[in-house]
Enzyme design. Structure first.
Site, mmCIF file in Angstrom:
data_model
loop_
_atom_site.group_PDB
_atom_site.id
_atom_site.type_symbol
_atom_site.label_atom_id
_atom_site.label_comp_id
_atom_site.label_asym_id
_atom_site.label_seq_id
_atom_site.Cartn_x
_atom_site.Cartn_y
_atom_site.Cartn_z
ATOM 1 N N CYS A 131 0.903 -1.310 -0.005
ATOM 2 C CA CYS A 131 -0.149 -0.099 -0.190
ATOM 3 C C CYS A 131 0.964 1.267 0.019
ATOM 4 C CB CYS A 131 -1.088 -0.162 1.241
ATOM 5 S SG CYS A 131 -1.547 1.717 1.901
ATOM 6 N N CYS B 136 0.164 4.029 2.520
ATOM 7 C CA CYS B 136 0.515 3.618 3.633
ATOM 8 C C CYS B 136 2.088 3.854 4.269
ATOM 9 C CB CYS B 136 0.372 2.174 3.986
ATOM 10 S SG CYS B 136 -1.589 1.579 3.726
#
Lengths: 302, 104
Positions: free
Chosen positions: B31, B34
């Site tokens: 991700c 993230c």
């Protein structure tokens, strides 16, 4: 006073910063959210020249470091207004007003929303705008994709390998996306096409549990699901500049490949301008073109 | 304080039995947003001693992510006295992380 202020720290804006710094101009980049723009959501970039595989995060971080190491100042503030004051550009944020000789708008675009009540509060609770980001949470579950373009079709195809069932909801009876993808979708046995229909209501308790769709004859139907993926296009983030520069009906800054606008000394780069191909490589190309034009403009007025 | 790795075995001890504020960062290796959030959380962890930060990898900890209804990451969930009080989905800037946690 800066030579060049760039609004937006995505691939277009950061590339413009690199070119402007290499021309020894004093450069400020203003960014409302995070550097990198929407490319950070891409898991694997496979179509950028030289690197066969690179993650969007790594691409964005390398580009950001490159611009910073060349001496570009990067500040995280949202630009709320721009003014053209006797040739000098004034750029307003909630905290400061900056001045520059030339301005490059590289604000990109954001996801178009359905515009339904409760949509914002259900993001992360069943509503998503990125199938490759969030698809993994819907293994063996029922999901729907809304939209008719390539993104919607590719999302539906991606999700059909993960989810139990995928509803593809489209407001027309044929798709704008590529035929080859449509044929792949039709070969899948867990995809149901819901044509001539729009999502009319989001039904939730603590998270989304079903949607109401309405077709063109006015008939309503409830679809129970766990996830709704919205892929109805993007909107350029130019709303705050509409007073000063000419936009087309869809909100894109009207410009040609020279990245110029109707205002002298004001340039545009990347996804927020009118263009045929919105890709990473055309965004970085715009950054180079806009910065070079801005440098030339500054050198001529001095 | 350093960011701690949360899992289904230590979650009760690290989060639910903590009488103060705990910010749980649900994330994954794949991700991008993230990864952009991570250095900001490191800064917050270094600056503030009134909040613990716990990182949960949703691929390793599918039980925890299902229990807390995570369906989009990055997702920050604030626990106060062991109960969820606030949550934020998506990449947010440093000052919004501070807003989520609230005053000292």
């Amino acid at each position: 006073m800066y030579d060049i202020i760039i609004v937006g720290a995505g691939p277009a804006g950061l590339t413009a910063a690199i070119y402007a710094r290499r021309a020894s101009k004093k450069v400020l980049v203003l960014e409302a959210k995070n550097y990198g723009g929407q490319i950070i959501n891409t898991l694997d970039i496979e179509n950028y020249p030289v690197e066969a595989h690179i993650s969007g995060f790594e691409f964005a971080t390398k580009l950001y470091e490159q611009a910073k190491n060349l001496g570009a100042e990067i500040v995280f503030e949202k630009v709320t207004e721009i003014r053209d004051n006797a040739g000098a550009k004034e750029i307003v944020t909630p905290k400061n007003t900056y001045k520059a000789k030339a301005l490059i708008l590289a604000t990109g675009s954001e996801n178009r929303k359905l515009g339904l009540p409760k949509e914002d509060e259900l993001i992360g609770k069943g509503i998503s705008y990125c199938a490759t980001c969030d698809g993994a949470f819907f293994r063996k579950k029922n999901v729907a994709v809304v939209g008719g373009g390539n993104t919607a079709l590719e999302d539906a195809l991606y999700l059909s390998d993960i989810a139990e069932k995928v509803y593809l909801i489209h407001r027309r009876d044929e798709f704008r996306g590529e035929d080859s993808t449509v044929n792949q979708l039709k070969a899948k046995d867990n995809i149901e096409f819901v044509y001539n229909s729009t999502v009319s209501k989001l039904i939730s308790e603590d998270r989304l549990n079903s949607i109401e769709v309405t077709n063109t004859s006015g008939e309503k139907r409830i679809i129970e699901l766990d996830g709704l993926f919205v892929a109805i296009g993007r909107i350029p983030e130019n709303q705050n500049f509409a007073k000063l520069i000419k936009l087309d009906q869809a909100g894109y800054v009207i410009s040609g490949e020279n990245c110029m606008t109707n205002v002298e000394g004001l340039f545009v780069a990347g996804d927020n301008r009118t263009k045929e191909v919105r890709q990473l490589v055309t965004a970085t190309a715009d950054g180079a073109v806009a910065a070079t034009a801005a440098v030339k403009y500054i050198n001529n007025i001095q | 304080m350093a960011i701690l790795e949360g899992n289904k075995n230590n979650f009760e001890e690290l989060v639910l039995n903590n009488n103060g504020k705990v910010l749980v960062d649900f994330n994954a290796e794949w991700c991008g947003p993230c990864k952009m959030l991570k250095p900001m959380l490191d800064e917050v962890a270094a600056d503030r001693d009134d909040v613990s930060i716990v990182s949960v990898n949703i691929d390793d900890e599918d039980e925890l992510s299902a229990k807390y209804g995570i369906s989009s990451i990055p997702c920050l969930v604030l626990f106060e006295n062991g109960a969820e009080s606030k949550r934020s989905v998506g990449l947010i800037p440093r000052d919004e992380i501070e807003n989520l946690i609230g005053g000292k």
